[in-house]
Write a protein that holds these residues in place. Structure first.
Motif, PDB file in Angstrom:
ATOM      1  N   ASP A 169       0.811  -1.223   0.000  1.00  0.00           N
ATOM      2  CA  ASP A 169       0.000   0.000   0.000  1.00  0.00           C
ATOM      3  C   ASP A 169       0.839   1.266   0.000  1.00  0.00           C
ATOM      4  N   ILE A 170       1.940   1.249   0.737  1.00  0.00           N
ATOM      5  CA  ILE A 170       2.749   2.462   0.866  1.00  0.00           C
ATOM      6  C   ILE A 170       4.152   2.087   1.331  1.00  0.00           C
ATOM      7  N   ALA A 171       5.118   2.899   0.928  1.00  0.00           N
ATOM      8  CA  ALA A 171       6.493   2.742   1.408  1.00  0.00           C
ATOM      9  C   ALA A 171       6.969   4.061   1.992  1.00  0.00           C
ATOM     10  N   PHE A 172       7.754   3.967   3.041  1.00  0.00           N
ATOM     11  CA  PHE A 172       8.365   5.130   3.683  1.00  0.00           C
ATOM     12  C   PHE A 172       9.885   5.016   3.586  1.00  0.00           C
ATOM     13  N   SER A 175       5.733   6.838  -0.998  1.00  0.00           N
ATOM     14  CA  SER A 175       5.594   6.328  -2.358  1.00  0.00           C
ATOM     15  C   SER A 175       4.412   6.947  -3.087  1.00  0.00           C
ATOM     16  N   LYS A 176       4.424   6.784  -4.390  1.00  0.00           N
ATOM     17  CA  LYS A 176       3.387   7.311  -5.275  1.00  0.00           C
ATOM     18  C   LYS A 176       2.013   6.775  -4.868  1.00  0.00           C
ATOM     19  N   GLY A 177       0.997   7.612  -5.076  1.00  0.00           N
ATOM     20  CA  GLY A 177      -0.366   7.234  -4.742  1.00  0.00           C
ATOM     21  C   GLY A 177      -0.780   7.612  -3.340  1.00  0.00           C
ATOM     22  N   SER A 178       0.175   8.063  -2.525  1.00  0.00           N
ATOM     23  CA  SER A 178      -0.121   8.465  -1.151  1.00  0.00           C
ATOM     24  C   SER A 178       0.304   9.916  -0.939  1.00  0.00           C
ATOM     25  N   SER A 179      -0.336  10.568   0.020  1.00  0.00           N
ATOM     26  CA  SER A 179      -0.022  11.973   0.273  1.00  0.00           C
ATOM     27  C   SER A 179      -0.549  12.385   1.644  1.00  0.00           C
ATOM     28  N   PHE A 180      -0.045  13.504   2.138  1.00  0.00           N
ATOM     29  CA  PHE A 180      -0.591  14.122   3.342  1.00  0.00           C
ATOM     30  C   PHE A 180      -0.079  15.556   3.432  1.00  0.00           C
ATOM     31  N   LYS A 181      -0.717  16.323   4.285  1.00  0.00           N
ATOM     32  CA  LYS A 181      -0.316  17.696   4.518  1.00  0.00           C
ATOM     33  C   LYS A 181       0.180  17.843   5.944  1.00  0.00           C
ATOM     34  N   ILE A 182       1.157  18.727   6.133  1.00  0.00           N
ATOM     35  CA  ILE A 182       1.661  19.027   7.472  1.00  0.00           C
ATOM     36  C   ILE A 182       1.129  20.388   7.892  1.00  0.00           C
ATOM     37  N   ASP A 220      -5.302  15.228   6.197  1.00  0.00           N
ATOM     38  CA  ASP A 220      -5.673  14.842   4.825  1.00  0.00           C
ATOM     39  C   ASP A 220      -4.798  13.687   4.322  1.00  0.00           C
ATOM     40  N   ILE A 221      -4.686  12.669   5.140  1.00  0.00           N
ATOM     41  CA  ILE A 221      -3.824  11.533   4.809  1.00  0.00           C
ATOM     42  C   ILE A 221      -4.500  10.632   3.771  1.00  0.00           C
ATOM     43  N   VAL A 222      -3.793  10.371   2.687  1.00  0.00           N
ATOM     44  CA  VAL A 222      -4.263   9.469   1.632  1.00  0.00           C
ATOM     45  C   VAL A 222      -3.252   8.341   1.481  1.00  0.00           C
ATOM     46  N   VAL A 223      -3.741   7.106   1.488  1.00  0.00           N
ATOM     47  CA  VAL A 223      -2.880   5.937   1.334  1.00  0.00           C
ATOM     48  C   VAL A 223      -3.343   5.138   0.123  1.00  0.00           C
ATOM     49  N   ASN A 224      -2.477   5.018  -0.835  1.00  0.00           N
ATOM     50  CA  ASN A 224      -2.774   4.244  -2.038  1.00  0.00           C
ATOM     51  C   ASN A 224      -4.067   4.711  -2.708  1.00  0.00           C
ATOM     52  N   GLY A 225      -4.224   6.023  -2.767  1.00  0.00           N
ATOM     53  CA  GLY A 225      -5.350   6.600  -3.494  1.00  0.00           C
ATOM     54  C   GLY A 225      -6.624   6.784  -2.698  1.00  0.00           C
ATOM     55  N   LYS A 226      -6.647   6.353  -1.429  1.00  0.00           N
ATOM     56  CA  LYS A 226      -7.863   6.462  -0.618  1.00  0.00           C
ATOM     57  C   LYS A 226      -7.546   7.091   0.734  1.00  0.00           C
ATOM     58  N   PRO A 227      -8.519   7.815   1.322  1.00  0.00           N
ATOM     59  CA  PRO A 227      -8.288   8.372   2.660  1.00  0.00           C
ATOM     60  C   PRO A 227      -7.940   7.266   3.654  1.00  0.00           C
ATOM     61  N   LEU A 228      -7.047   7.573   4.568  1.00  0.00           N
ATOM     62  CA  LEU A 228      -6.634   6.603   5.579  1.00  0.00           C
ATOM     63  C   LEU A 228      -7.830   6.125   6.392  1.00  0.00           C
ATOM     64  N   ASP A 229      -7.962   4.813   6.544  1.00  0.00           N
ATOM     65  CA  ASP A 229      -9.010   4.194   7.348  1.00  0.00           C
ATOM     66  C   ASP A 229      -8.345   3.615   8.587  1.00  0.00           C
ATOM     67  N   ARG A 230      -8.644   4.153   9.744  1.00  0.00           N
ATOM     68  CA  ARG A 230      -7.994   3.727  10.983  1.00  0.00           C
ATOM     69  C   ARG A 230      -8.284   2.265  11.314  1.00  0.00           C
ATOM     70  N   ASN A 231      -9.343   1.710  10.769  1.00  0.00           N
ATOM     71  CA  ASN A 231      -9.719   0.330  11.068  1.00  0.00           C
ATOM     72  C   ASN A 231      -9.271  -0.674  10.005  1.00  0.00           C
ATOM     73  N   ALA A 232      -8.731  -0.169   8.915  1.00  0.00           N
ATOM     74  CA  ALA A 232      -8.280  -1.059   7.836  1.00  0.00           C
ATOM     75  C   ALA A 232      -6.896  -1.615   8.158  1.00  0.00           C
ATOM     76  N   THR A 233      -6.471  -2.582   7.371  1.00  0.00           N
ATOM     77  CA  THR A 233      -5.136  -3.169   7.503  1.00  0.00           C
ATOM     78  C   THR A 233      -4.329  -2.841   6.250  1.00  0.00           C
ATOM     79  N   TYR A 234      -3.092  -2.414   6.444  1.00  0.00           N
ATOM     80  CA  TYR A 234      -2.251  -1.976   5.338  1.00  0.00           C
ATOM     81  C   TYR A 234      -0.934  -2.767   5.315  1.00  0.00           C
ATOM     82  N   ILE A 235      -0.421  -2.971   4.121  1.00  0.00           N
ATOM     83  CA  ILE A 235       0.912  -3.544   3.947  1.00  0.00           C
ATOM     84  C   ILE A 235       1.868  -2.392   3.685  1.00  0.00           C
ATOM     85  N   VAL A 236       2.844  -2.239   4.566  1.00  0.00           N
ATOM     86  CA  VAL A 236       3.758  -1.103   4.523  1.00  0.00           C
ATOM     87  C   VAL A 236       5.187  -1.590   4.288  1.00  0.00           C
TER      88      VAL A 236
END
Length: 249
Positions: free
Chosen positions: A100-103, A159-166, A173-189
């Protein structure tokens, strides 16, 4: 001029029936100046010369080209985007899973890539550490905590497809892999093993296991650049407003 310190060790001896044991009693250091004025040790140079030729041949191998100097900067840089994209893409292939995302922690980027040819040695300078590319399965609430840490640190490459504002050192406005961050979802990082184990003050990640296949991020970068070159393209990553700041942090 560099100064090297060599220990001068003084021993006292304790005699026992089966022999003499040498035990350090004290350690002192003497500073020795090292500069270009010292006479070269011909024997030593001859000893390392074959290894030097082989290493230089490997490190000087050209694997790519960049039309502009790529430098690290906050909150976002083309250099950081390239590295984070590499980690996401190569992790997906290596672990055969949708990532989903890389840091990429900003402190792990150690130099710039200057305009012109890119060599293997340049990648070693960029990533001198033997950090491994790993993946973690994280709940959205944990991922959000990582974003907040990243925002407080001024921004890390993502990584591409994700974004946020500081905003005021907070991630919004956190977006992960094209969708707003879902606190209850599971992500592969995808991350480095250093960060996954809590490095760079990412303590929220430490309790969670990660998958590791012994694949160095440095090797991933070398392969990634080589593939871009093989496709007939230069390495020319752009700033895409993945990370923005209201006060240019």
């Amino acid at each position: 001029m560099k100064r090297l310190f060599f220990p001068l060790v003084f021993f006292f001896f304790v005699a026992i029936s089966c022999g003499t044991i040498q035990v350090p009693n004290a350690v002192n250091y003497q500073g020795l100046s090292v500069s270009g004025k010292q006479k070269q040790d011909t024997a030593l140079l001859n000893l390392i010369q074959p290894y030097s030729v082989e290493i230089n041949s490997t490190m000087n191998k050209v694997i790519g080209f960049t039309p502009a100097t790529l430098s690290k900067r906050l909150p976002e840089s083309g250099l950081g985007n390239f590295m984070a994209d590499c980690m996401k893409d190569m992790a997906a292939r290596k672990f055969e899973v949708a990532v989903d995302i890389a840091f990429m922690n900003s402190g792990g980027i150690r130099t710039t890539l200057n305009k012109g040819n890119i060599t293997v040695g340049n990648i070693y300078e960029l990533m001198p550490f033997d950090n491994l590319l790993v993946i973690q399965e994280l709940k959205g609430s944990v991922l959000e905590a990582l974003f907040q840490h990243v925002a407080a640190d001024g921004g890390w490459p993502i990584s591409k497809g994700s974004s946020f504002k500081i905003q005021n050192k907070k991630a919004v406005d956190i977006v992960v892999n094209g969708k707003p961050l879902d606190r209850n979802a599971t992500y592969i990082v995808a991350n480095s093993d250093y960060v996954a184990q809590g490095g760079s003050d990412a303590a929220m990640l430490k309790p969670f296991p990660f998958q590791n296949k012994g694949y160095l991020i440095r090797d991933a970068l070398i392969s990634y650049v080589s593939e871009i070159t093989a496709s007939g393209k230069p390495l020319d990553p752009k700033i895409e407003n993945r990370v923005t700041s209201n006060n240019n942090e």
